[in-house]
Scaffold this active site. Structure first.
Site, PDB file in Angstrom:
ATOM      1  N   ASP A  82     -14.880  11.285 -18.974  1.00 23.82           N
ATOM      2  CA  ASP A  82     -14.110  10.036 -18.912  1.00 23.82           C
ATOM      3  C   ASP A  82     -14.422   9.369 -17.574  1.00 23.82           C
ATOM      4  O   ASP A  82     -13.543   9.082 -16.766  1.00 23.82           O
ATOM      5  CB  ASP A  82     -12.613  10.328 -19.038  1.00 23.82           C
ATOM      6  CG  ASP A  82     -11.786   9.079 -19.366  1.00 23.82           C
ATOM      7  OD1 ASP A  82     -12.364   7.975 -19.415  1.00 23.82           O
ATOM      8  OD2 ASP A  82     -10.569   9.203 -19.568  1.00 23.82           O
ATOM      9  N   ILE A 140     -12.896   1.204  -2.037  1.00 25.62           N
ATOM     10  CA  ILE A 140     -14.305   0.937  -1.728  1.00 25.62           C
ATOM     11  C   ILE A 140     -14.430  -0.071  -0.587  1.00 25.62           C
ATOM     12  O   ILE A 140     -13.833  -1.145  -0.624  1.00 25.62           O
ATOM     13  CB  ILE A 140     -15.046   0.404  -2.975  1.00 25.62           C
ATOM     14  CG1 ILE A 140     -15.133   1.495  -4.045  1.00 25.62           C
ATOM     15  CG2 ILE A 140     -16.465  -0.048  -2.600  1.00 25.62           C
ATOM     16  CD1 ILE A 140     -15.834   1.060  -5.310  1.00 25.62           C
TER      17      ILE A 140
END
Length: 290
Positions: free
Chosen positions: A197, A94
């Site tokens: 998940d 990120i």
């Protein structure tokens, strides 16, 4: 890697493996990045000796996501007992958290708009799957509340209790809440395709956008399940929910009541796997409904 398997793998890939190095992040499997002599890179996953072989199920889940949704997932290149090889998805991590969250929201909303190909709504899946190393039972049911109660909440709480990770008294509190879930959960929400998940460790981020999603635990169910999971474990800024809401409106009851109820599922998964402080988090949610 055994010679015969290595030969079959190289035949399937059409190239020879010239280098292997371990990758981080595999909780139940050893994960390696393989470099091929044609300069491609692929990822190999091998379940550890003390863990179930989930490779065939993971292959099926990735292929289902790839064929039934636009979610970016790795291609399955090879699978045999104890080995799954998938395409490598390059990602830098990120760099812009808000932009990445908006892009993740776009992909997750599109995933949730993928629904079961059935004339009648159903919840579950045609096969049982896994969440991590744990069985995830998916026997279809046309009532969402009944499905969630039996195959998610009570199934995982029961497993945690039987393995000594959760006290019987807490199981009884879960059962008491389960008997009242019709007061809180809708019987027939849109049966969305769920990743199952969905947290930051299973999202591959490349700067300001998502490159891919990995390690699914799919089924068809209420989209709010994925949203609750992400709120609990995802580590994303709040702009994710704002962006998702632009595409798929989030009911106000999600934030008022259902988020906590749906978070019991991943918390019970963690109780079953790790025990410890997750028990207190389960207790905290239960106390809100007692």
């Amino acid at each position: 890697m055994a010679g015969s398997i290595s030969q079959k793998l190289e035949a399937a890939l059409g190239a020879r493996i010239i280098q292997s190095r371990p990758l981080r992040g595999g909780d139940i499997a050893d994960v390696s990045l393989l470099t091929l002599d044609d300069d491609r890179q692929v990822v190999a996953k091998r379940p550890r000796m003390d863990q179930p072989d989930t490779t065939a199920t993971e292959k099926m889940m990735l292929q289902h996501l790839g064929s039934q949704s636009s979610l970016p997932v790795p291609d399955v290149l090879f699978q045999t007992k104890g080995l799954l090889v998938i395409s490598y998805i390059p990602h830098r991590g990120i760099e812009d958290a808000n932009a990445a969250a908006r892009d993740i929201a776009r992909h997750v909303a599109a995933l949730h708009n993928s629904t079961a190909e059935s004339k009648e709504p159903f919840y579950g899946f045609e096969k049982d799957t896994f969440i991590g190393p744990l069985p995830q039972h998916n026997k279809p049911n046309d009532n969402w509340c009944a499905f969630f109660t039996e195959h998610r909440l009570l199934a995982m709480a029961g497993s945690a209790t039987r393995t000594g990770k959760m006290p019987l008294a807490l199981m009884q509190r879960v059962e008491a809440l389960a008997a009242r879930l019709t007061d809180f959960l809708p019987p027939q929400p849109t049966p969305s395709l769920l990743h199952g998940d969905l947290w930051s460790g299973n999202m591959l981020i490349d700067g300001d956008k998502v490159a891919g999603f990995i390690d699914p635990a799919i089924s068809y169910g209420h989209a709010e399940m994925d949203l609750a999971f992400m709120d609990l474990m995802g580590g994303l800024p709040a702009v994710f929910f704002d962006s998702y809401n632009v595409v798929n409106a989030i009911d106000t009851e999600f934030f008022k009541t259902r988020k906590g109820l749906y978070q019991l599922w991943p918390l019970l998964v963690h109780v079953r796997l790790f025990g410890g402080g997750y028990v207190q988090q389960v207790e905290a949610i239960l106390s809100q409904f007692e």
